[in-house]
Design a protein around this motif. Structure first.
Motif, PDB file in Angstrom:
ATOM      1  N   ALA A 275       3.858 -11.062   1.041  1.00 13.21           N
ATOM      2  CA  ALA A 275       4.321 -10.368   1.953  1.00 13.21           C
ATOM      3  C   ALA A 275       4.612 -11.145   2.915  1.00 13.21           C
ATOM      4  CB  ALA A 275       3.908  -9.758   1.879  1.00 13.21           C
ATOM      5  N   PRO A 276       5.614 -11.023   3.918  1.00 12.23           N
ATOM      6  CA  PRO A 276       5.182 -11.228   5.005  1.00 12.23           C
ATOM      7  C   PRO A 276       3.550 -11.847   6.422  1.00 12.23           C
ATOM      8  CG  PRO A 276       7.377 -10.201   5.728  1.00 12.23           C
ATOM      9  CD  PRO A 276       6.019  -9.993   4.349  1.00 12.23           C
ATOM     10  N   ASP A 277       2.968 -12.316   6.562  1.00 15.99           N
ATOM     11  CA  ASP A 277       1.794 -12.120   7.355  1.00 15.99           C
ATOM     12  C   ASP A 277       1.479 -11.329   8.021  1.00 15.99           C
ATOM     13  OD1 ASP A 277       1.561 -14.444   6.543  1.00 15.99           O
ATOM     14  OD2 ASP A 277       1.989 -15.558   8.286  1.00 15.99           O
ATOM     15  N   GLU A 278       0.324 -10.287   8.473  1.00 15.64           N
ATOM     16  CA  GLU A 278       0.162  -8.919   9.273  1.00 15.64           C
ATOM     17  C   GLU A 278       0.940  -7.981   8.755  1.00 15.64           C
ATOM     18  OE1 GLU A 278      -2.373  -9.773  10.858  1.00 15.64           O
ATOM     19  OE2 GLU A 278      -2.459 -11.600  10.926  1.00 15.64           O
ATOM     20  N   TRP A 279       0.605  -7.959   7.437  1.00 18.01           N
ATOM     21  CA  TRP A 279       1.295  -6.493   6.112  1.00 18.01           C
ATOM     22  C   TRP A 279       0.405  -6.873   5.306  1.00 18.01           C
ATOM     23  CZ3 TRP A 279       5.949  -3.408   7.409  1.00 18.01           C
ATOM     24  CH2 TRP A 279       6.897  -3.633   8.510  1.00 18.01           C
ATOM     25  N   GLU A 280       0.270  -5.342   4.544  1.00 24.03           N
ATOM     26  CA  GLU A 280      -0.328  -4.902   3.807  1.00 24.03           C
ATOM     27  C   GLU A 280      -0.182  -3.861   2.934  1.00 24.03           C
ATOM     28  OE1 GLU A 280      -4.247  -2.607   4.728  1.00 24.03           O
ATOM     29  OE2 GLU A 280      -3.674  -5.338   5.313  1.00 24.03           O
ATOM     30  N   PRO A 281      -0.420  -3.429   1.362  1.00 25.78           N
ATOM     31  CA  PRO A 281      -0.133  -2.251   0.644  1.00 25.78           C
ATOM     32  C   PRO A 281      -0.217  -1.482   1.326  1.00 25.78           C
ATOM     33  CG  PRO A 281      -0.416  -3.802  -0.392  1.00 25.78           C
ATOM     34  CD  PRO A 281      -1.205  -4.704   0.401  1.00 25.78           C
ATOM     35  N   ALA A 282      -0.116   0.059   1.653  1.00 25.56           N
ATOM     36  CA  ALA A 282      -0.329   0.920   3.051  1.00 25.56           C
ATOM     37  C   ALA A 282      -1.491   2.113   1.977  1.00 25.56           C
ATOM     38  CB  ALA A 282       1.138   1.864   2.807  1.00 25.56           C
ATOM     39  N   PRO A 283      -2.119   2.588   2.886  1.00 23.33           N
ATOM     40  CA  PRO A 283      -3.319   3.513   2.722  1.00 23.33           C
ATOM     41  C   PRO A 283      -2.534   4.253   2.437  1.00 23.33           C
ATOM     42  CG  PRO A 283      -3.415   2.470   4.257  1.00 23.33           C
ATOM     43  CD  PRO A 283      -2.631   1.589   3.166  1.00 23.33           C
ATOM     44  N   PRO A 284      -3.359   5.416   1.544  1.00 24.36           N
ATOM     45  CA  PRO A 284      -2.113   7.421   2.215  1.00 24.36           C
ATOM     46  C   PRO A 284      -2.697   7.237   3.897  1.00 24.36           C
ATOM     47  CG  PRO A 284      -4.482   6.995   0.500  1.00 24.36           C
ATOM     48  CD  PRO A 284      -4.574   6.060   1.280  1.00 24.36           C
TER      49      PRO A 284
ATOM     50  N   TRP B  25       4.690  -0.862   2.081  1.00 27.89           N
ATOM     51  CA  TRP B  25       3.876  -1.889   2.717  1.00 27.89           C
ATOM     52  C   TRP B  25       3.732  -1.682   4.642  1.00 27.89           C
ATOM     53  CZ3 TRP B  25       1.812  -6.996   0.738  1.00 27.89           C
ATOM     54  CH2 TRP B  25       2.008  -6.944  -0.153  1.00 27.89           C
ATOM     55  N   VAL B  26       2.974  -2.260   5.170  1.00 31.63           N
ATOM     56  CA  VAL B  26       2.658  -1.344   6.848  1.00 31.63           C
ATOM     57  C   VAL B  26       1.753  -2.642   7.118  1.00 31.63           C
ATOM     58  CG1 VAL B  26       2.443   0.758   5.990  1.00 31.63           C
ATOM     59  CG2 VAL B  26       0.759  -0.281   5.991  1.00 31.63           C
ATOM     60  N   PRO B  27       2.309  -2.805   8.717  1.00 28.83           N
ATOM     61  CA  PRO B  27       0.679  -3.417   9.296  1.00 28.83           C
ATOM     62  C   PRO B  27      -0.076  -3.755   9.113  1.00 28.83           C
ATOM     63  CG  PRO B  27       3.366  -2.530  10.583  1.00 28.83           C
ATOM     64  CD  PRO B  27       2.673  -2.109   9.313  1.00 28.83           C
ATOM     65  N   SER B  28      -0.824  -4.827   8.762  1.00 26.06           N
ATOM     66  CA  SER B  28      -2.525  -4.588   8.555  1.00 26.06           C
ATOM     67  C   SER B  28      -3.197  -3.870   9.989  1.00 26.06           C
ATOM     68  CB  SER B  28      -3.145  -6.130   8.624  1.00 26.06           C
ATOM     69  OG  SER B  28      -1.764  -6.408   6.910  1.00 26.06           O
ATOM     70  N   ALA B  29      -2.572  -4.562  11.312  1.00 26.59           N
ATOM     71  CA  ALA B  29      -3.096  -4.236  11.657  1.00 26.59           C
ATOM     72  C   ALA B  29      -3.804  -3.411  12.444  1.00 26.59           C
ATOM     73  CB  ALA B  29      -2.898  -4.849  13.509  1.00 26.59           C
ATOM     74  N   THR B  30      -2.539  -2.380  11.650  1.00 28.44           N
ATOM     75  CA  THR B  30      -3.143  -0.499  12.106  1.00 28.44           C
ATOM     76  C   THR B  30      -2.890   0.364  10.686  1.00 28.44           C
ATOM     77  OG1 THR B  30      -0.535  -0.021  12.099  1.00 28.44           O
ATOM     78  CG2 THR B  30      -0.972  -0.513  14.370  1.00 28.44           C
ATOM     79  N   LYS B  31      -2.557  -0.447   9.730  1.00 34.63           N
ATOM     80  CA  LYS B  31      -2.555   0.528   8.496  1.00 34.63           C
ATOM     81  C   LYS B  31      -1.881   1.734   8.042  1.00 34.63           C
ATOM     82  CE  LYS B  31      -7.189  -1.359   7.150  1.00 34.63           C
ATOM     83  NZ  LYS B  31      -7.001  -2.634   5.954  1.00 34.63           N
ATOM     84  N   ARG B  32      -0.479   1.843   9.461  1.00 40.90           N
ATOM     85  CA  ARG B  32       0.097   2.463   9.786  1.00 40.90           C
ATOM     86  C   ARG B  32       1.734   2.670   9.206  1.00 40.90           C
ATOM     87  NH1 ARG B  32      -2.858   7.312   8.570  1.00 40.90           N
ATOM     88  NH2 ARG B  32      -1.186   8.246   9.308  1.00 40.90           N
ATOM     89  N   ARG B  33       2.548   3.413   9.106  1.00 37.29           N
ATOM     90  CA  ARG B  33       4.148   3.156   9.568  1.00 37.29           C
ATOM     91  C   ARG B  33       4.374   2.822  10.491  1.00 37.29           C
ATOM     92  NH1 ARG B  33       4.235   8.378   5.864  1.00 37.29           N
ATOM     93  NH2 ARG B  33       4.146   7.449   3.582  1.00 37.29           N
ATOM     94  N   LEU B  34       5.144   2.561  10.657  1.00 33.21           N
ATOM     95  CA  LEU B  34       6.130   1.719  11.893  1.00 33.21           C
ATOM     96  C   LEU B  34       6.883   2.815  12.081  1.00 33.21           C
ATOM     97  CD1 LEU B  34       6.913  -1.991  11.672  1.00 33.21           C
ATOM     98  CD2 LEU B  34       5.197  -1.001  13.157  1.00 33.21           C
ATOM     99  N   ALA B  35       7.088   3.037  14.024  1.00 30.40           N
ATOM    100  CA  ALA B  35       7.620   4.612  14.095  1.00 30.40           C
ATOM    101  C   ALA B  35       8.306   3.388  15.412  1.00 30.40           C
ATOM    102  CB  ALA B  35       6.813   5.715  15.028  1.00 30.40           C
ATOM    103  N   ALA B  36       9.627   3.610  16.275  1.00 37.96           N
ATOM    104  CA  ALA B  36      10.186   3.615  16.529  1.00 37.96           C
ATOM    105  C   ALA B  36      11.360   3.947  17.821  1.00 37.96           C
ATOM    106  CB  ALA B  36      12.231   2.626  15.598  1.00 37.96           C
ATOM    107  N   ALA B  37      11.577   3.853  18.710  1.00 44.97           N
ATOM    108  CA  ALA B  37      12.211   4.893  19.531  1.00 44.97           C
ATOM    109  C   ALA B  37      13.526   4.567  19.528  1.00 44.97           C
ATOM    110  CB  ALA B  37      11.675   5.066  20.588  1.00 44.97           C
ATOM    111  N   ALA B  38      14.415   5.907  19.206  1.00 45.02           N
ATOM    112  CA  ALA B  38      16.015   6.050  19.604  1.00 45.02           C
ATOM    113  C   ALA B  38      15.900   5.912  20.154  1.00 45.02           C
ATOM    114  CB  ALA B  38      16.177   7.528  18.328  1.00 45.02           C
ATOM    115  N   ALA B  39      17.630   4.980  20.470  1.00 50.44           N
ATOM    116  CA  ALA B  39      18.194   4.585  22.170  1.00 50.44           C
ATOM    117  C   ALA B  39      18.574   5.885  22.141  1.00 50.44           C
ATOM    118  CB  ALA B  39      19.330   3.985  21.474  1.00 50.44           C
TER     119      ALA B  39
END
Length: 896
Positions: A731-740, A511-525
């Protein structure tokens, strides 16, 4: 002068097989008759026979007296077969009275053939025309008999095919040129060499008519006295001597042809058509043996022999370089690819040539060429500007991580010096562009605002730091069956690519955020070390700590949550998981279960793992964790604490006290080239500031296999992957199954983007309201929401298709499931790619997961494939979509 009545009749010598066959029939009939008289030359050297447990004595009936003498000596428990050439007038009734049928039988060998093939009653005309066949079938009958005939009349194909298979010591009678070339180059060679030469000639002639030139070639070249060259090796030589298409012949090639015919085919002429039949069969035989993993282990000998044949015996070593089978041909094609990579032209065609070679199908021989072309495609894509660290990180996960994965494979790409040098030049061009991205990202490290939700990150607010993963991702998903938070220490974006593919194939849905349809990337401390970044993840705030800190931090964020580290993951014998871990995952009162797996981080310091794929089986107990989470209905959040860079000839900088391989305290000196000074609350040091390396080609102190702690994008980017079991719907709002998630250049050549500023009549879409964002603070992370492309003008090809009356009629066939938007997307994507694209490319353009895209594609095909014509089809590889543009125009009435 002798009268006709007393003339000795013409007789033939009978085989032991015929005698056995006729005697067996007599025994099988039972009755009183125990004597069989055959019209034959009275010569026998076979001695007594035992048939079905009965003793059979064969005598030479040279006269009536000799026959009567044999009668007198016959015992009650034996049968007698008399071979006599005496006319009827020379034998009185006493002789014939004891004979079966009271007559002299004519030795018709054909009469015995049907009985050899259970179920048959006669012999077909085509088989009877082979005057040698009856004797051969009788002489060579196997111990278990011939295979029963399915027809009343035994056919030549069944009988002689079975005979040939038996003589070659094969179990199956399903023969053809491919099979014969293969078996006669392996274990059947000696069996065939022992066959009588006259029978060999008969069988070769029959096989040529039945199975073709290649079959006869295999049999004939093996039968050549003293012939040591395997027919399959000869066939591979013929493949390059008579290529398809023929092309221009060199003098050396013509001379090599002549030598082959003289030395190995007894000077027989071979037409180009016959040569291609032999060559095609040889290539097919090699490919078949390769697919079967060469069960007898002799293919290597054949290939070596073919190379030596062209080089030493035929005097044309260049021929091996033209082969689609032999190893020199693979190297030659790789060199063509290397030259294309340098020039930037003909790259896709060169790759196609490499992939058509047999060597490309073995092991991972195709990986380096594929990765080289992918990197070349990436270099051809335009670089977009990044203005925030968030954009840097998202681009790294969506694009740069794939580049890193390809680089890891290509780094040890070829054993050929020429090809390796071409790969090296490509690698330097890629690393230069990657280093430019790292330099830009380093300028954004000072933006240090902590975000409160994913929506803020996706819609222009502060970005996602590793310390925000609990709040932004774990907490929303916790309400849907609980969360299993798996932290793969040291997992970079490149490692996540391999792992995500296998996890997806295990039955879990990403699942990925619907707004981007991309995986989330976080920043390391910062610095991006385990004791800082991992602790920050589990505690929900930037801090420095230990495993105990992580346990208490997650429990504080989610009361009742539990965290398990390395020593707590050891399972008892026979189990996948430790009892406490399994119990916690299954317990619905435990809201979040955290598990730390250190395999990647441990391996990174000791070995170069950049070129190896990471799978579930490499990260035990990951498989058991995923299974347990699926059973319990928990959402799986698969993430990391930092990435890493690989040792690739890094420059050693002086080691500094209080620092590590990729960072140093501010007090140790001014900032130098390749370093950046970072200050702020996301620096978990007492001083609140640190100097980190952003270049991936430098380190402080001694060399290791890999490093982390610095500020390159490979180290900073933390992938966040979210999975649910396939049956889960909520699923939570604004999440959807991921495209490739693969970038378009990974699977397809780069297509130059065409900006479309035209408008197209249609219903206006209501703009989605964005949440208010406090712009008073600098944003750490911003994601650009993908813009919806403007419709194409009505006079373009796709627009004309969608506006046609044929489309209107066809769309009704698709029913309510026929999505006009999906049909348009599929058409535009395929047209833009020249009519051919990977299904993941098209699915990504449509923003659909592959599972749903497959269902939608069936509807699209129903609409587009007018009258059943394959306007839209799937290629033989099962993943490439093809659009026949000319047929599309014709069927939709757009040819004028």
């Amino acid at each position: 002068m002798t009268s006709a009545a007393t003339e000795t009749p013409r007789t033939v010598a009978v085989s032991e097989a015929l005698v056995r066959s006729r005697a067996a029939e007599l025994i099988a009939k039972g009755g009183d008759a125990r004597v069989l008289v055959l019209r034959a030359q009275p010569r026998w050297h076979g001695g007594d026979l035992t048939i079905d447990g009965q003793r059979v004595r064969v005598i030479e009936g040279v006269s009536q007296l000799a026959i009567l003498d044999a009668y007198a000596q016959q015992s009650d428990d034996e049968y007698l077969v008399v071979l006599t050439d005496r006319p009827r007038a020379d034998l009185n009734d006493t002789v014939l009275a004891r004979a079966y049928g009271q007559r002299i039988e004519e030795p018709d060998e054909w009469a015995s053939v049907p009985a050899l093939f259970g179920g048959a009653r006669e012999v077909s005309r085509e088989l009877r025309r082979l005057d040698w066949a009856a004797t051969a079938l009788l002489d060579h009958e196997p111990a278990g008999g011939w295979a029963p005939s399915t027809d009343l009349a035994v056919t030549a194909e069944h009988a002689i095919g079975g005979l040939l298979a038996h003589l070659l010591d094969l179990d199956s009678g399903d023969l053809d040129g491919v099979v014969l070339l293969a078996v006669l180059s392996n274990g059947s060679r000696s069996s065939w060499a022992g066959v009588d030469p006259e029978l060999q000639d008969h069988l070769i002639a029959w096989a040529e008519g039945q199975y073709g030139t290649a079959a006869a070639f295999a049999l004939r070249t093996t039968a050549t006295p003293g012939g040591l060259v395997k027919p399959l090796a000869l066939g591979l030589a013929i493949d390059v001597l008579w290529p398809q298409p023929a092309g221009d012949l060199t003098e050396a090639q013509v001379a090599a042809r002549t030598r082959l015919l003289e030395r190995y085919v007894a000077g027989r002429a071979v037409t180009p058509v016959q040569a291609r039949e032999i060559a095609n069969a040889a290539v097919s035989a090699v490919l078949r043996l390769s697919r079967e993993n060469d069960p007898e282990g002799r293919l290597g000998v054949v290939l070596d022999q073919a190379e030596a044949l062209l080089r030493d015996n035929l005097g044309w070593p260049e021929g091996a370089e033209r082969s689609g089978i032999l190893r020199p041909g693979f190297t030659a094609r790789l060199r063509v690819l290397g030259a294309a990579l340098d020039s930037g032209t003909g790259i896709e065609e060169a790759l196609a040539g490499v992939l058509e070679h047999r060597e490309a199908t073995l092991g991972s021989q195709d990986l380096a060429p594929r990765m080289a072309v992918r990197l070349s495609r990436w270099l051809a894509t335009p670089e977009t500007d990044a203005h925030t660290l968030g954009t840097d990180l998202q681009r790294q996960l969506a694009d740069g991580a794939w580049v890193d994965a390809a680089l890891g494979v290509l780094w040890s790409g070829s054993s050929d010096a020429e090809v390796g040098a071409a790969y090296g030049r490509l690698i330097e061009r890629v690393r230069t562009r990657r280093r430019e991205r790292d330099a830009v990202a380093a300028t954004h490290l000072g933006d240090t605002v902590v975000m409160q939700s994913v929506a803020e990150a996706l819609l222009g607010g502060p970005a996602l730091g590793v310390e925000n993963i609990l709040r932004a991702v774990v907490d929303p998903w916790r309400a849907y069956g609980g969360v299993l938070l798996i932290v793969l220490d040291g997992m970079s974006g490149a490692v996540a690519i391999d792992l995500a593919g296998e996890v997806g194939r295990s039955g879990l849905v990403e699942w990925v955020p619907s707004a981007t349809k991309r995986r989330l990337a976080a920043a390391a401390a910062l610095p991006s070390m385990t004791g800082i970044s991992r602790t920050s993840l589990f505690c929900g705030e930037v801090r420095h700590g230990t495993s105990a800190t992580e346990k208490s931090g997650l429990a504080a964020a989610f009361p009742g949550a539990r965290v398990f580290h390395k020593g707590e993951l050891r399972a008892p014998g026979g189990a996948q998981l430790a009892d406490d871990v399994a119990t916690a995952i299954a317990d619905p009162t435990v809201p979040v279960v955290g598990v730390v797996i250190n395999v990647i981080d441990d391996a990174t310091h000791k070995n170069d793992t950049s070129g190896r794929p990471w799978g579930i089986g490499d990260l035990e107990p990951l498989r058991g964790l995923l299974n347990a989470a699926s059973i319990a209905g928990r959402t799986v959040v698969l993430t990391s604490d930092h990435g890493h860079v690989v040792e690739r000839g890094t420059a050693m900088l002086p080691a500094v006290a209080g620092g590590d391989a990729r960072w140093r305290p501010v007090s140790t000196g001014p900032v130098e080239e390749g370093e950046v000074l970072v200050t702020g609350p996301r620096v978990a040091l007492d001083a609140g500031q640190v100097v980190v390396l952003w270049r991936d080609d430098a380190r402080y102190g001694a060399a290791r296999a890999g490093y982390h702690g610095g500020a390159s994008l490979a180290e900073l980017t933390v992938p966040v992957l979210v999975y649910q079991r396939s049956l889960a719907q909520a699923a939570p709002d604004e999440w959807e199954p991921a495209p490739p998630q693969a970038p378009a250049w990974w699977n397809d050549p780069v297509v130059e983007a065409k900006v479309n500023t035209s408008t197209h009549p249609g219903p206006a879409k209501k703009a989605r309201k964005r949440p208010a964002v406090d712009k008073s603070e600098p944003a750490l992370f911003e994601l650009e929401v993908a813009a919806v492309a403007s419709p194409a003008p009505s006079d373009d090809l796709v627009g004309r298709v969608l506006a046609s009356s044929v489309y209107a009629a066809q769309s009704r066939l698709g029913g309510r499931a026929a999505s006009a938007a999906l049909i348009e997307t599929v058409l535009r994507t395929l047209v833009a790619h020249g009519g051919r694209a990977h299904q993941d490319t098209v699915a990504a353009a449509a923003g659909m997961p592959v599972t749903l895209f497959g269902q939608g594609l069936a509807v699209v095909k129903r609409v587009l494939n007018v009258e059943g014509y394959d306007i839209l089809s799937v290629d033989s590889d099962g993943v490439t979509l093809r659009l026949d543009v000319d047929l599309l125009k014709d069927q939709f009435g757009l040819t004028t």
